[in-house]
Design a protein around this motif. Structure first.
Motif, PDB file in Angstrom:
ATOM      1  N   ILE A   1       5.465  12.943   1.826  1.00 42.19           N
ATOM      2  CA  ILE A   1       4.941  12.093   2.941  1.00 42.19           C
ATOM      3  C   ILE A   1       3.786  12.187   3.322  1.00 42.19           C
ATOM      4  O   ILE A   1       2.980  11.543   3.451  1.00 42.19           O
ATOM      5  CB  ILE A   1       5.976  12.157   4.211  1.00 42.19           C
ATOM      6  CG1 ILE A   1       7.442  11.598   3.756  1.00 42.19           C
ATOM      7  CG2 ILE A   1       5.659  11.488   5.307  1.00 42.19           C
ATOM      8  CD1 ILE A   1       8.306  11.934   4.987  1.00 42.19           C
ATOM      9  N   GLN A   2       3.222  13.784   3.485  1.00 46.40           N
ATOM     10  CA  GLN A   2       2.150  13.903   3.638  1.00 46.40           C
ATOM     11  C   GLN A   2       0.837  13.405   2.886  1.00 46.40           C
ATOM     12  O   GLN A   2      -0.221  12.879   3.080  1.00 46.40           O
ATOM     13  CB  GLN A   2       1.928  15.517   3.820  1.00 46.40           C
ATOM     14  CG  GLN A   2       2.068  16.043   5.167  1.00 46.40           C
ATOM     15  CD  GLN A   2       1.397  17.256   5.530  1.00 46.40           C
ATOM     16  OE1 GLN A   2       0.638  17.658   4.763  1.00 46.40           O
ATOM     17  NE2 GLN A   2       1.502  17.803   6.666  1.00 46.40           N
ATOM     18  N   VAL A   3       1.143  13.829   1.654  1.00 41.92           N
ATOM     19  CA  VAL A   3       0.337  13.284   0.556  1.00 41.92           C
ATOM     20  C   VAL A   3       0.241  11.792   0.242  1.00 41.92           C
ATOM     21  O   VAL A   3      -0.738  11.083   0.509  1.00 41.92           O
ATOM     22  CB  VAL A   3       0.712  14.070  -1.025  1.00 41.92           C
ATOM     23  CG1 VAL A   3      -0.226  13.273  -1.969  1.00 41.92           C
ATOM     24  CG2 VAL A   3       0.826  15.467  -0.963  1.00 41.92           C
ATOM     25  N   GLY A   4       1.364  11.087   0.459  1.00 33.82           N
ATOM     26  CA  GLY A   4       1.285   9.827   0.541  1.00 33.82           C
ATOM     27  C   GLY A   4       0.536   9.001   1.858  1.00 33.82           C
ATOM     28  O   GLY A   4      -0.227   8.100   1.771  1.00 33.82           O
ATOM     29  N   TYR A   5       1.009   9.586   3.022  1.00 32.46           N
ATOM     30  CA  TYR A   5       0.148   9.429   4.260  1.00 32.46           C
ATOM     31  C   TYR A   5      -1.169   9.703   3.855  1.00 32.46           C
ATOM     32  O   TYR A   5      -1.803   8.746   4.392  1.00 32.46           O
ATOM     33  CB  TYR A   5       0.583  10.278   5.155  1.00 32.46           C
ATOM     34  CG  TYR A   5       0.548  10.043   6.557  1.00 32.46           C
ATOM     35  CD1 TYR A   5       1.686   9.254   7.291  1.00 32.46           C
ATOM     36  CD2 TYR A   5      -0.746   9.898   7.323  1.00 32.46           C
ATOM     37  CE1 TYR A   5       1.692   8.974   8.522  1.00 32.46           C
ATOM     38  CE2 TYR A   5      -0.680   9.351   8.696  1.00 32.46           C
ATOM     39  CZ  TYR A   5       0.304   8.817   9.284  1.00 32.46           C
ATOM     40  OH  TYR A   5       0.448   8.350  10.558  1.00 32.46           O
TER      41      TYR A   5
ATOM     42  N   THR B   1       0.694  -1.384  -0.093  1.00 28.47           N
ATOM     43  CA  THR B   1       0.158   0.069   0.073  1.00 28.47           C
ATOM     44  C   THR B   1       0.812   1.428   0.063  1.00 28.47           C
ATOM     45  O   THR B   1       0.595   2.120  -0.613  1.00 28.47           O
ATOM     46  CB  THR B   1      -0.912  -0.023   1.347  1.00 28.47           C
ATOM     47  OG1 THR B   1      -1.776  -1.130   1.470  1.00 28.47           O
ATOM     48  CG2 THR B   1      -2.052   1.174   1.024  1.00 28.47           C
ATOM     49  N   ALA B   2       1.972   1.461   0.812  1.00 29.52           N
ATOM     50  CA  ALA B   2       2.808   2.444   0.622  1.00 29.52           C
ATOM     51  C   ALA B   2       3.453   2.687  -0.496  1.00 29.52           C
ATOM     52  O   ALA B   2       3.428   3.802  -0.787  1.00 29.52           O
ATOM     53  CB  ALA B   2       3.951   2.162   1.886  1.00 29.52           C
ATOM     54  N   GLU B   3       3.884   1.615  -1.233  1.00 29.35           N
ATOM     55  CA  GLU B   3       4.346   1.873  -2.518  1.00 29.35           C
ATOM     56  C   GLU B   3       3.492   2.495  -3.717  1.00 29.35           C
ATOM     57  O   GLU B   3       3.506   3.478  -4.357  1.00 29.35           O
ATOM     58  CB  GLU B   3       4.863   0.571  -2.989  1.00 29.35           C
ATOM     59  CG  GLU B   3       6.130   0.461  -4.056  1.00 29.35           C
ATOM     60  CD  GLU B   3       5.731   0.822  -5.430  1.00 29.35           C
ATOM     61  OE1 GLU B   3       6.379   1.622  -6.107  1.00 29.35           O
ATOM     62  OE2 GLU B   3       4.758   0.289  -5.875  1.00 29.35           O
ATOM     63  N   ASP B   4       2.136   1.989  -3.596  1.00 25.12           N
ATOM     64  CA  ASP B   4       1.072   2.332  -4.224  1.00 25.12           C
ATOM     65  C   ASP B   4       0.732   3.853  -4.158  1.00 25.12           C
ATOM     66  O   ASP B   4       0.637   5.003  -4.937  1.00 25.12           O
ATOM     67  CB  ASP B   4      -0.225   1.746  -4.196  1.00 25.12           C
ATOM     68  CG  ASP B   4       0.010   0.423  -5.087  1.00 25.12           C
ATOM     69  OD1 ASP B   4       0.524   0.235  -5.902  1.00 25.12           O
ATOM     70  OD2 ASP B   4      -0.859  -0.496  -4.551  1.00 25.12           O
ATOM     71  N   ALA B   5       0.555   4.218  -2.726  1.00 28.28           N
ATOM     72  CA  ALA B   5       0.469   5.501  -2.150  1.00 28.28           C
ATOM     73  C   ALA B   5       1.562   6.590  -2.674  1.00 28.28           C
ATOM     74  O   ALA B   5       1.311   7.683  -3.065  1.00 28.28           O
ATOM     75  CB  ALA B   5       0.213   5.646  -0.725  1.00 28.28           C
ATOM     76  N   VAL B   6       2.714   6.283  -2.782  1.00 31.59           N
ATOM     77  CA  VAL B   6       3.990   7.048  -2.847  1.00 31.59           C
ATOM     78  C   VAL B   6       3.926   7.373  -4.489  1.00 31.59           C
ATOM     79  O   VAL B   6       4.049   8.343  -5.068  1.00 31.59           O
ATOM     80  CB  VAL B   6       5.350   6.301  -2.597  1.00 31.59           C
ATOM     81  CG1 VAL B   6       6.328   7.175  -3.083  1.00 31.59           C
ATOM     82  CG2 VAL B   6       5.216   6.328  -0.898  1.00 31.59           C
TER      83      VAL B   6
END
Lengths: 416, 130
Positions: free
Chosen positions: A61-65, A31-36
């Protein structure tokens, strides 16, 4: 990404750090990779117009978070809408201040990510794709274009790779010392493959795919910065620089291939050669000596020769012998045979090549025919040279190589 | 789709093996220029040259799905595909026009080869929204 090299470089440098922070916080690499990826896309569209924010890493980081929170929320929503409403506020409060607090973690994260993406359980093709996306920050479309497969195919390949990592239960943390050394071999191999694919594309109309070789160099630089005392890492970076330095002279008008002996050495990149030579000179005595350092040393000898004739072939032959002992593989044996021919004459070189005919990995390979053709040409046995050039031309899947070999055959045949 | 389809048995021009370097260079240059023009016109979707016919393998699913591979060259094969272009044109006539231009690629002595190029429509896929 729309052609702003500054933003592009910055995003590629920040991508692994951001993936690292989010993976650590959520314990979920996929999920982290997709979010980034989504955060990078947002940055690539906003920054060129609105300017790069003061703290680009914090921004990403904020947008991904936020994106990850959305995923978490929608999962919860499916189960319990009311519970979600109650949780919304604390989550947002958590997200805002934490974004910039992990300043100490960036250095290790890139390496951990690389080690994860180059996991031995993955096929080289999957490891390459995943590395380019998660560590290199290239979009799926860019990677698909570089490997000439449809974007959907590449997306599938990346998602299968991530599933495989998940299934293998690799935790997102630095492996212990012993495991790390073993996994670093895989990382260097993947970077080497990325570089080679960029330097001499295995198929298609263009000899080089510059994005890939320069990306491999950038990643090798990053690993070298993280592990400055590792001599094989230094060797790999030197090898890439010394090989890439010759690129401007490797092709003529219309993308036609020019052999090493015929290249205009004045067009080689002197700065890259100097950097590569300095790296390998410092790394070799530090040891232990491995295959990348040996190949870099050979490349340095080629690059430092003022002309093809003045190349230090005896030294190159000696290095190929060491390399062959170290890591026997038919391509090394082929190169050693060519070096043998340059030192002891083409007939001895042809004898050395004959041994490769029985190697199933090499028999019928176009490089074997091409090398043999060159040696017959040196012997002035034109019919044999022409025959082997033609055999090589019909077996290569690279169009520029095929053109080069066909022309070479035609030139010799005409002289008859 | 334009298929550059040669006949081994009765090609009416000599194999590229026998051309002079200048003739080969002119031919390669013509193909490169043509592809450049088709790309600039937004008409080229994809185009690839294929490795020689002697590199071909024919694969069939055998017993239990195991691959049965037959290797070339095939004495019986009358024709082989040398390469293809996929072009996106407004009219079928334009595809024929492009094929004719490509067919006239220079060969020995700079004379047009007039090689046979098969033109076939690509079937369309169902709409993505389904």
């Amino acid at each position: 990404m729309n052609g702003n090299p500054h933003v592009e470089d910055l995003l590629r440098e920040l991508a692994p750090q951001v993936v690292g922070v989010l993976t650590r916080r959520f314990g979920d690499f996929t999920t982290a990779e997709d979010a980034v990826q989504e955060a990078l896309l947002a940055a690539a569209t906003h920054w060129p117009q609105e300017g790069v924010p003061d703290n680009p890493r914090g921004w990403l980081i904020q947008v991904g978070y936020r994106r990850m929170i959305e995923v978490v929320r929608s999962e919860q929503a499916r189960r319990n809408r009311e519970d979600l409403a109650a949780r919304r506020e604390p989550y947002d409060l958590l997200a805002a201040p934490a974004a910039d607090l992990e300043a100490t973690a960036d250095r290790d994260d890139t390496l951990v990510l690389l080690l994860m993406c180059c996991h031995p359980a993955l096929s080289p093709a999957s490891a390459i794709s995943l590395t380019l996306r998660a560590v290199g920050g290239l979009s799926t479309a860019e990677i698909a274009r570089a490997f000439m497969v449809p974007e959907a195919t590449m997306a599938q390949r990346i998602s299968r790779a991530k599933q495989r990592i998940k299934a293998s239960g690799v935790p997102f943390s630095m492996p212990d010392r012993e495991d790390r050394a073993r996994r670093l071999d895989a990382v260097l191999h993947v970077l080497y493959l990325i570089f080679n694919e960029g330097h001499t594309s295995s198929a298609g109309p263009d000899l080089r795919r510059v994005e890939l070789s320069s990306e491999a160099i950038r990643l090798a630089r990053a690993v070298h910065a993280l592990l400055p005392t590792n001599s094989e890492v230094a060797g790999l970076l030197a090898l890439m620089l010394l090989t890439e330095a010759r690129s401007p002279a490797r092709t003529g008008p219309g993308g036609a291939l020019i052999s090493l002996a015929d290249q205009d050495r004045g067009r080689w990149d002197a700065a890259a050669i100097a950097e590569g030579v300095a790296l390998i000179t410092a790394a070799l005595p530090r040891g232990p000596v491995g295959p990348y350092q040996l190949q870099a040393a050979i490349a340095a000898l080629h690059d430092e020769a003022p002309s093809a004739e003045k190349t230090d072939w005896p030294q190159i032959l000696a290095l190929y012998r060491v390399l062959e002992r170290h890591s026997a593989n038919p391509v090394v044996s082929l190169n050693r045979a060519v070096a043998t021919a340059m030192v002891h004459g083409p007939a001895v070189g042809l004898d050395a090549l004959a041994a490769l005919d029985t190697d199933p990995r090499m028999a019928g390979h176009h490089r074997l025919y091409a090398a043999r053709a060159h040696l017959y040409e040196m012997l002035d046995d034109r019919p044999a040279a022409v025959e082997n050039y033609r055999a090589a031309a019909s077996r290569t899947t690279s169009l520029p190589e095929q053109h080069y070999l066909t022309l070479r055959a035609a030139r010799l045949a005409k002289g008859n | 789709m334009l298929l550059m389809q040669f006949s081994l048995a009765n090609a009416d021009f000599p194999s590229i093996d026998t051309w002079t370097p200048e003739e080969i260079r002119a031919h390669i240059g013509f193909m490169g220029d043509s592809n450049g023009k088709l790309t600039a016109a937004g008409e080229l979707v994809d185009g690839q040259g294929l490795a020689g016919a002697d590199q071909a393998k024919i694969v069939r699913g055998g017993n239990g799905g195991a691959a049965v591979v037959t290797e070339g060259p095939f004495a019986e094969t009358k024709e082989f595909l040398a390469g293809y272009w996929i072009v996106d044109t407004d009219t079928p006539e334009r595809a024929v026009e492009i094929a004719a231009e490509l067919s006239a690629a220079p060969g020995p002595g700079g004379r047009p080869l007039n090689m046979p190029i098969e033109v076939r429509p690509v079937m369309s896929a169902p709409p993505q929204e389904i």
